[in-house]
Design an enzyme around this catalytic site. Sequence first.
Site, PDB file in Angstrom:
ATOM      1  N   THR A 191      -4.122 -30.914 -33.515  1.00  0.00           N
ATOM      2  CA  THR A 191      -3.226 -30.093 -34.323  1.00  0.00           C
ATOM      3  C   THR A 191      -1.804 -30.157 -33.823  1.00  0.00           C
ATOM      4  O   THR A 191      -1.428 -29.418 -32.938  1.00  0.00           O
ATOM      5  CB  THR A 191      -3.697 -28.647 -34.306  1.00  0.00           C
ATOM      6  OG1 THR A 191      -5.049 -28.634 -34.662  1.00  0.00           O
ATOM      7  CG2 THR A 191      -2.904 -27.815 -35.282  1.00  0.00           C
ATOM      8  N   GLU A 277      -0.818 -22.085 -26.024  1.00  0.00           N
ATOM      9  CA  GLU A 277      -0.514 -20.673 -26.223  1.00  0.00           C
ATOM     10  C   GLU A 277      -1.165 -19.811 -25.145  1.00  0.00           C
ATOM     11  O   GLU A 277      -2.387 -19.660 -25.091  1.00  0.00           O
ATOM     12  CB  GLU A 277      -0.974 -20.229 -27.615  1.00  0.00           C
ATOM     13  CG  GLU A 277      -0.124 -20.826 -28.718  1.00  0.00           C
ATOM     14  CD  GLU A 277      -0.634 -20.533 -30.107  1.00  0.00           C
ATOM     15  OE1 GLU A 277       0.090 -20.854 -31.064  1.00  0.00           O
ATOM     16  OE2 GLU A 277      -1.759 -20.008 -30.245  1.00  0.00           O
TER      17      GLU A 277
END
Length: 416
Positions: A191, A277
């Site tokens: 991604t 993240e």
Amino acid sequence: MPYQTVKGGVCAPAGFLASAVSAGIKNPDAERLDLALIYSEHPCVSSGTFTTNRVKAAPVRVSHAHLRNNEIRAIIANSGNANACTGIKGLEDARTMANCVAKPLKIRRREVGVCSTGVIGLRMPMERITPHGQDLVDKLKPNNGTKVAKAIMTSDTRHKELAITTQINGKEVTIGACVKGAGMICPSMATMLCFVTTDAKVSRNCLELCLLEAVEASFNRITIDGDMSTNDTVLALANGVAGGSRIQRNTKGCRQFRDALEWVLTNLAKDIVRDGERVTKFVTVEVKNARTYLDAKKVAEAVAKSQLVKASWNGNDPNWGRIIHAVGYSRAPIREELIDIYYEDLPACIGGLVADTPLDKLREIAREARFKIVIDLNLGKSDYTIYTSDLSPEYIDFNRSEYAYWNQARKEGMVE
């Protein structure tokens, strides 16, 4: 280091220009760069790889269609809005984005790749984008590579770019690239967005092969949270300005180009994991001596995606029991009594049983920001390596809700 790194990112190769502007795509009041353009002053050969998610964003569909029958020499990209799940209007908007720079560049719309990243399900605010087409073209410069890398960031904490030079067929060749990605990272054309430029004089079939193999060895070997996006895209442009004879498929030059491209993309792939993240660990999972390559891959991915394993790493816990249970459900042929598991070079499990390494020694390794897990199946000669991270409570907090943004989007008419 096998290659000489140089500055410039996607503008490092000769003949490439770039620009970026603040269009306020997600927030009209923000001044961050969020719309970028890459352009080759010379015709290119081009190639790309795209998400394998069956739900594909409009720019993915448009770029894929443009690549099928044309050579791309420009890329327009935005952050702040994915233009995914937006129906026919989304496709029209993606084509309009391509057209808004194609006209001032005096090239065909089909020579422009389109990429978007951001929130899914919202219509593109085209009134904030199309007025910047001429501005993007006017601001094209050979030293704006970093601006492109910054403009495509979403949850990234830093921009990611890399460029190298190398010798191929007696000519100095430069490869530059930038990438974005920090969440929704899973190995299946992971991604992210990645743009590759090179001045190598390479044939299209060589470029296609090299890109496929380099992506398989890099972006398809990373995972942060096991989620696959709707917008994954890698686009590569080669303008041939370096000169020399054209690099053809199945030649030494093609293999050298592939190795150089793979080196660039692998380093950028690792940067994505490091910038994941709210991650605190960068973990290399190496599976050795499986019966087949596919078996090794299954085991590596099962361990790298396991939420229990990743949570234990976040807690500095060298829990090899969670690792071996993931090996067991990977669906690869294994023999429990042959499995050895190591933290770096210290055995945690030998022959499917607890090793005699002091737990404190293993914990010292698990506390490190970077470490390697080695899983030896002792069944064959096939290996596979994947790069992954831990999973933190902060990751959950970070991804809990975008309600506030959706509520504002409804007020602005971006949602039905």
